[in-house]
Design a protein around this motif. Structure first.
Motif, short mmCIF file in Angstrom:
data_model
loop_
_atom_site.label_atom_id
_atom_site.label_comp_id
_atom_site.label_asym_id
_atom_site.label_seq_id
_atom_site.Cartn_x
_atom_site.Cartn_y
_atom_site.Cartn_z
N LEU A 76 52.17 31.94 44.45
CA LEU A 76 52.52 33.31 44.09
C LEU A 76 53.95 33.65 44.51
O LEU A 76 54.64 34.38 43.81
CB LEU A 76 51.54 34.29 44.75
CG LEU A 76 50.08 34.15 44.33
CD1 LEU A 76 49.19 35.11 45.10
CD2 LEU A 76 49.91 34.40 42.83
N TRP A 83 47.18 31.66 39.86
CA TRP A 83 48.46 32.24 39.43
C TRP A 83 48.30 32.94 38.08
O TRP A 83 48.81 34.05 37.87
CB TRP A 83 49.51 31.12 39.36
CG TRP A 83 50.89 31.54 39.00
CD1 TRP A 83 51.79 32.19 39.81
CD2 TRP A 83 51.56 31.30 37.76
NE1 TRP A 83 52.98 32.37 39.14
CE2 TRP A 83 52.86 31.84 37.88
CE3 TRP A 83 51.20 30.69 36.56
CZ2 TRP A 83 53.80 31.78 36.84
CZ3 TRP A 83 52.14 30.63 35.54
CH2 TRP A 83 53.41 31.17 35.68
N TRP A 136 46.42 36.15 38.58
CA TRP A 136 47.32 37.15 39.20
C TRP A 136 48.27 37.73 38.15
O TRP A 136 48.46 38.94 38.08
CB TRP A 136 48.09 36.48 40.34
CG TRP A 136 49.16 37.34 40.94
CD1 TRP A 136 49.00 38.45 41.72
CD2 TRP A 136 50.58 37.15 40.80
NE1 TRP A 136 50.22 38.96 42.09
CE2 TRP A 136 51.20 38.19 41.54
CE3 TRP A 136 51.37 36.20 40.16
CZ2 TRP A 136 52.59 38.31 41.63
CZ3 TRP A 136 52.76 36.32 40.26
CH2 TRP A 136 53.36 37.35 40.97
N ARG A 137 48.84 36.88 37.29
CA ARG A 137 49.76 37.35 36.24
C ARG A 137 49.04 38.29 35.28
O ARG A 137 49.62 39.25 34.79
CB ARG A 137 50.32 36.16 35.44
CG ARG A 137 51.11 35.17 36.25
CD ARG A 137 52.57 35.39 36.26
NE ARG A 137 53.18 35.29 34.95
CZ ARG A 137 54.48 35.41 34.75
NH1 ARG A 137 55.28 35.63 35.77
NH2 ARG A 137 54.98 35.32 33.54
N ARG A 153 47.77 41.72 37.64
CA ARG A 153 48.61 42.46 38.60
C ARG A 153 49.03 43.83 38.07
O ARG A 153 49.32 44.73 38.84
CB ARG A 153 49.82 41.63 39.02
CG ARG A 153 50.82 41.38 37.94
CD ARG A 153 51.98 40.60 38.44
NE ARG A 153 52.76 40.09 37.33
CZ ARG A 153 53.93 39.55 37.43
NH1 ARG A 153 54.48 39.40 38.62
NH2 ARG A 153 54.58 39.12 36.37
N GLU A 161 47.55 45.33 42.09
CA GLU A 161 48.15 44.17 42.77
C GLU A 161 47.20 43.60 43.83
O GLU A 161 47.04 42.39 43.95
CB GLU A 161 49.49 44.60 43.39
CG GLU A 161 50.20 43.54 44.21
CD GLU A 161 50.87 42.45 43.37
OE1 GLU A 161 50.88 42.56 42.13
OE2 GLU A 161 51.35 41.46 43.96
N ALA A 217 44.31 41.82 42.24
CA ALA A 217 44.83 40.60 41.60
C ALA A 217 45.06 39.51 42.64
O ALA A 217 44.74 38.33 42.40
CB ALA A 217 46.12 40.92 40.85
N LEU A 218 45.60 39.89 43.81
CA LEU A 218 45.86 38.90 44.87
C LEU A 218 44.56 38.30 45.40
O LEU A 218 44.44 37.08 45.57
CB LEU A 218 46.64 39.54 46.03
CG LEU A 218 48.10 39.85 45.76
CD1 LEU A 218 48.72 40.58 46.95
CD2 LEU A 218 48.89 38.57 45.48
N ALA A 235 43.02 36.10 42.78
CA ALA A 235 43.80 34.85 42.62
C ALA A 235 43.32 33.81 43.63
O ALA A 235 43.08 32.65 43.28
CB ALA A 235 45.28 35.14 42.80
N THR A 291 44.79 35.13 51.08
CA THR A 291 45.92 35.22 50.12
C THR A 291 46.49 36.64 50.14
O THR A 291 47.71 36.82 50.20
CB THR A 291 45.42 34.87 48.70
OG1 THR A 291 44.80 33.59 48.75
CG2 THR A 291 46.55 34.84 47.70
N PHE A 292 45.62 37.63 50.12
CA PHE A 292 46.07 39.03 50.10
C PHE A 292 46.86 39.36 51.37
O PHE A 292 47.98 39.86 51.30
CB PHE A 292 44.86 39.95 49.94
CG PHE A 292 45.16 41.39 50.18
CD1 PHE A 292 46.02 42.09 49.33
CD2 PHE A 292 44.61 42.06 51.26
CE1 PHE A 292 46.31 43.42 49.56
CE2 PHE A 292 44.91 43.39 51.49
CZ PHE A 292 45.75 44.07 50.65
#
Lengths: 211, 189
Positions: free
Chosen positions: A76, A122, A125-126, A129, A133, A136-137, A140, A194-195
């Motif tokens: 990311l 990824w 996330w794209r 997002r 956000e 999405a994170l 992901a 990840t977040f």
């Protein structure tokens, strides 16, 4: 999560190397040249962090354990190919310095955990997002874990299908043994990691990381 | 630990190790695997006990656990016990590869063997240093947390402090990585 040495024959491990090698060369030229001098320390630190969190085993019901992968953050922040190289490096360090994992299956593990997982995460996330956000994170990280686990289980299933006397575990067993911990525990923890990790790196405003 | 070889011999041994592992990974015959095991024991007799112990602790439990699970599953769906030989061959192959790996890694200096590849060496040096730094910093943070609490910190206490500790760890680790990276660049890596 990763496949150890001896579980997969050269019928699968050699073609995996053949696919991974040009990708390593391409990624190294594109993302690790002289222009990457600024970001290399951050990449090194995140790779080390990924290595350390991969050594932390999370107990899951049934007496087994699972672990995080931790390279989704690199995908990311930089690019999925950076995550691919860094996960390969984590696997190389595990194999060369600690005798863990496996060197014959390095290409296969790198493709599953370093490319299939982070690339899927990824893309999610794209796609998401623009809506949220944070969600999405998290997703992901969760999707990356499922994609990586599914790839590893799929490779083992393929080995069983190619030669059941070489790898006698049927796909149903490997899928259940790997996907249950991944869906219930590892994916959730990876999503949270990840977040939080990405929020932290962005707040730290480090040199070599795009805001 | 056994004495380490010079970089040239280390590279040769690493290449031989890779070739041997691929050769072993191609075999499913128990007699071939037994022969290869005897040869490995002869070649790597020094430190054999220690490396066998490491193999038994780290490789065998995974293979044996998965084998039991599969045997039970196959018994459940097939009604009869499946042949044991493939499971024994899988366990023997994985254990032999583990033993050879531990024995070879005892004898080579991988970082010096990889010295002709500067970028990978730099990234490896930064990563290995950070692994060490992160472990050191997390131990220090844990001891700091213990010293501030009247009782031993539980998982919830660790979780509460995790955010702050991780932020501090990561910032310190990045600074340390930048220092190492700059030092290596100034020396031509």
């Amino acid at each position: 999560m990763h496949i150890p040495d001896g579980f997969v024959s050269p019928q699968i491990s050699l073609p995996a190397y053949a696919v991974a090698a040009p990708l390593w060369a391409w990624a190294a030229r594109r993302h690790f040249g002289r222009a990457a001098a600024e970001s290399l320390p951050v990449i090194g630190s995140l790779t080390a962090l990924a290595f350390v969190i991969q050594t932390i085993m999370i107990p899951v019901p049934g007496g087994t354990s699972t672990h995080l992968v931790g390279v989704m953050v690199l995908a990311l922040l930089f690019h999925p190919l950076v995550a691919f190289v860094c996960e390969s490096l984590v696997l190389l360090v595990q194999a060369l310095f600690f005798g863990a994992g496996g060197i014959t299956v390095l290409g296969l593990n790198a493709l599953a955990m370093g490319l299939a997982g982070p690339l899927a995460g990824w893309l999610v996330w794209r796609l998401l997002r623009r809506f949220s956000e944070k969600v999405a994170l998290f997703l992901a990280g969760w999707v990356a874990t499922q994609a990586a686990t599914l790839s590893v289980a799929g490779a083992l299933g393929l080995q069983h299908r190619l030669d059941a006397s070489y790898f006698p575990m049927p796909l149903a067993v490997t899928l259940a043994a790997m996907m249950v911990p991944s869906l219930t525990v590892a994916g959730l923890v990876e999503g949270l990691y990840t977040f939080f990790a990405l929020s932290l790196v962005r707040k730290a405003n480090l040199r070599g990381v795009a805001a | 630990m056994a004495s380490r070889l010079d970089p040239g011999r280390s590279r040769l041994l690493l290449v031989a190790w890779l070739a041997a592992l691929f050769a072993i990974s191609a075999s499913r015959d128990l007699r071939v695997l037994s022969g290869a095991g005897a040869l490995a024991a002869l070649l790597f007799w020094r430190g054999l006990g220690r490396n066998l112990g490491r193999t038994l602790r780290s490789v065998v439990p995974v293979t044996v656990g998965l084998s039991f699970l599969s045997l039970a599953w196959l018994r459940l769906i097939g009604g009869t016990w499946p042949p044991l030989e493939p499971f024994v061959a899988l366990a023997a192959r994985a254990a032999l590869m583990g033993l050879v790996t531990f024995s070879v890694l005892d004898r080579v200096d991988a970082l010096r063997a990889l010295a002709p590849f500067p970028t990978i060496s730099r990234l490896l040096a930064v990563t290995l240093a950070q692994i060490h730094a992160l472990r050191l910093l997390s131990t220090e943070s844990l001891q700091g947390l213990r010293s501030r609490m009247p009782r031993r910190p539980g998982p919830l206490d660790l979780l509460r402090g995790a955010g702050g500790i991780t932020a501090a760890l990561f910032t310190l680790s990045t600074r340390n990585a930048r220092d190492i990276s700059d030092a290596m660049r100034s020396r031509g890596f």
